[in-house]
Design a protein around this motif. Structure first.
Motif, short mmCIF file in Angstrom:
data_model
loop_
_atom_site.label_atom_id
_atom_site.label_comp_id
_atom_site.label_asym_id
_atom_site.label_seq_id
_atom_site.Cartn_x
_atom_site.Cartn_y
_atom_site.Cartn_z
N LEU A 50 0.83 -1.21 0.00
CA LEU A 50 0.00 0.00 0.00
C LEU A 50 0.86 1.25 0.00
O LEU A 50 1.99 1.25 0.49
N GLU A 51 0.29 2.31 -0.54
CA GLU A 51 0.92 3.62 -0.43
C GLU A 51 0.24 4.32 0.73
O GLU A 51 -0.94 4.69 0.64
N GLY A 52 0.96 4.49 1.83
CA GLY A 52 0.38 5.02 3.06
C GLY A 52 -0.38 6.32 2.83
O GLY A 52 -1.50 6.49 3.33
N ALA A 53 0.18 7.21 2.02
CA ALA A 53 -0.42 8.53 1.82
C ALA A 53 -1.72 8.44 1.03
O ALA A 53 -2.52 9.38 1.04
N ALA A 54 -1.95 7.30 0.36
CA ALA A 54 -3.16 7.18 -0.46
C ALA A 54 -4.35 6.65 0.33
O ALA A 54 -5.48 6.69 -0.15
N VAL A 55 -4.10 6.12 1.54
CA VAL A 55 -5.20 5.57 2.34
C VAL A 55 -6.11 6.71 2.80
O VAL A 55 -5.65 7.63 3.47
N PRO A 56 -7.39 6.67 2.43
CA PRO A 56 -8.29 7.79 2.75
C PRO A 56 -8.68 7.78 4.22
O PRO A 56 -9.36 6.86 4.68
N ALA B 285 8.24 -2.44 -3.37
CA ALA B 285 9.20 -1.33 -3.27
C ALA B 285 9.50 -1.04 -1.80
O ALA B 285 8.63 -1.18 -0.95
N PRO B 286 10.74 -0.63 -1.49
CA PRO B 286 11.16 -0.43 -0.11
C PRO B 286 10.26 0.54 0.66
O PRO B 286 9.99 0.33 1.84
N GLY B 287 9.76 1.57 0.05
CA GLY B 287 8.98 2.57 0.80
C GLY B 287 7.53 2.17 1.07
O GLY B 287 6.80 2.89 1.73
N SER B 288 7.11 1.00 0.55
CA SER B 288 5.69 0.63 0.66
C SER B 288 5.28 0.36 2.11
O SER B 288 6.07 -0.09 2.92
N LEU B 289 4.02 0.63 2.36
CA LEU B 289 3.43 0.31 3.67
C LEU B 289 3.17 -1.19 3.69
O LEU B 289 2.55 -1.73 2.78
N ARG B 290 3.66 -1.87 4.74
CA ARG B 290 3.43 -3.32 4.85
C ARG B 290 2.29 -3.57 5.83
O ARG B 290 2.36 -3.20 7.00
N LEU B 291 1.27 -4.23 5.36
CA LEU B 291 0.06 -4.42 6.16
C LEU B 291 0.32 -5.29 7.39
O LEU B 291 -0.39 -5.21 8.39
#
Lengths: 309, 309
Positions: A229-235, A293-299
């Protein structure tokens, strides 16, 4: 309103079962067809169904899903809406419901009246008939279990399985702070959106978020992948941080998967035209661990709500 | 077997929801179709139904419908059979069920395993698929609510209404002493008899006896009449007196109405040929009060079981 009373004349024990069932029929009259299509016989008779059907069951329990701070009408609507959200998650249309009540004899008649009023208004709004039920007694308990039937809206049903590696993850609305904001009872089940999405070829699978994305999203993940996930995209709902958005639950939003090669921009535009007031966010994709990708949010770093823990 | 345990490792709390649901799937495997026809998605998908359908819901609550003295397998079967009796009462055939469990975290895993084993064996015997459910937590509670669907067996459904003044009242099996004799869990739901009766033109209406004939029979009475019974004709279970036979409940027998001018002897002979081991007793008729013979048993003098009293 406190659901229990020490005053016997105000309690369901003062009515007894026969009179209580008579009143339930009156309270539910606007959405309760006459027998044998509704209450009053050993079973309710439902019409034949030319299309495949859906069935789901969800309870509402005092002390777990609501407390004395919630108006009874809102509790009644919440019971139905929790189930409607499951029908929405398959892209279906709700049809009929039965309700099993479990009541302490001290439950207040007026609480129950208002509960059923809220339930009936909600049922009318979403076209649901309440066709039957049962009343049982258990000390210290106030619980209702609703079984909801649905049918197809014309296309297919969207299941949880169907996603492939690389597919995109979308979510409707915003997440987190459901309890604090009142969203847990005020939400609108995403029936219209769900039915629309089930007709779109881009959508491969779908579910509703009820125990938090951090727990629920795994059910959509294709084998060998995990959500990146892209953390900044989570609404985020106003007042919610990322951990709350991923872990609190009771969001009753749709999370869906769009094929990796689908024309995403056109899909997003079409959704916006159909539902100008419903947010739709692309929050990431399902990837094989080596490709994340390294910067991704890991659930895995977050936790959803797990019952019985 | 006591359903609660103080040993955490033996309790459902040690499993948590996700693992518990996995085990429920395993325990119910013989009667649980793969997703999306069964457990595992937001809803279960049921096939289209060309015939009208039936729906009913009944719970089983620890402390009300069973106690620690009843083997868990028997409790599981009883939950389903209570509902099967309602399908039988309309002359239908059962098809699919969903179950809502409400569990204290101290519920014993092994109790629950055996409960579901009994349920699954019973479901297989009667051709019922368990297609979904829900697990919720509530302290001090052990309850299961089962919603059962059914369909027509070819003919009509038998409703409660339909009787006319002068019509004859029949009952299957024998009544009373259900708890003491173990009948309340060992009974066989009258599905075969119900389906046969729904095809007979002589039968006008039917229901099952669950709260005692003294309470239930009124639901079949045509307006302006009451049941005039012949006391000696009421079939007593061994050890039961008339008051117990009329008032105790949990009989799960069929009570049905045969038209006043129907060829009763032929009807009784045909029933006996079809079900040589099921007793069928004519116990009286519905009469206008002025026409009731002085020696008749008046049902008003007896009381059935009323919940919430």
């Amino acid at each position: 309103m406190k659901p229990f009373t020490a005053v016997r004349s105000e309690s369901v024990a003062a009515l007894g079962e026969v009179e209580l069932i008579r009143r339930l029929g009156r309270w539910l009259a606007p959405v309760s067809p006459p027998s044998p299509r509704g209450m009053g016989d050993d079973c309710a008779v439902l019409p034949a169904s030319r299309r495949p059907q859906l069935i789901t069951v969800d309870p509402l329990i005092y002390g777990r899903h609501f407390d004395a701070g919630l108006a009874p009408e809102r509790a009644g609507a919440k019971l139905l809406k929790r189930n409607l959200s499951d029908i929405a998650a398959m892209g279906g249309r709700p049809t009929a419901a039965v309700i099993a009540l479990t009541l302490d004899p001290r439950v207040r008649i007026d609480w129950l009246r208002r509960f059923h009023r809220g339930l009936a208004l909600c049922a009318r709004r979403f076209g649901v008939s309440i066709v039957g039920g049962d009343v049982a007694q258990a000390n210290g308990v106030l619980a209702a279990s609703l079984t909801l039937l649905g049918c197809s809206t014309g296309g297919r049903f969207l299941e949880r399985r169907g996603a492939r590696p690389g597919d995109w993850i979308y979510v409707t609305g915003s997440l987190g702070a459901s309890e604090r904001s009142g969203h847990h009872w005020s939400f609108t089940p995403r029936l219209a959106e769900g039915a629309w999405l089930a007709r779109r070829a881009e959508v491969r699978s779908m579910m509703d978020v009820s125990d938090g994305l951090a727990k629920d999203l795994w059910a959509l993940a294709p084998p060998g992948t995990e959500p990146a996930l892209e953390g900044a995209a989570v609404p985020l709902r106003r007042g919610a941080g990322l951990a709350e958005a991923l872990g609190e639950g009771e969001d009753y939003e749709l999370v869906l998967v769009v094929g990796a090669r689908s024309p995403r921009a056109a899909f997003e535009r079409a959704f916006k035209r159909a539902f100008p007031r419903t947010r739709l966010s692309c929050i990431g994709r399902f990837e094989r661990p080596a490709r994340i990708a390294p910067g991704s949010l890991r659930l895995r770093d977050y936790h959803g709500y797990e019952h019985l823990r």
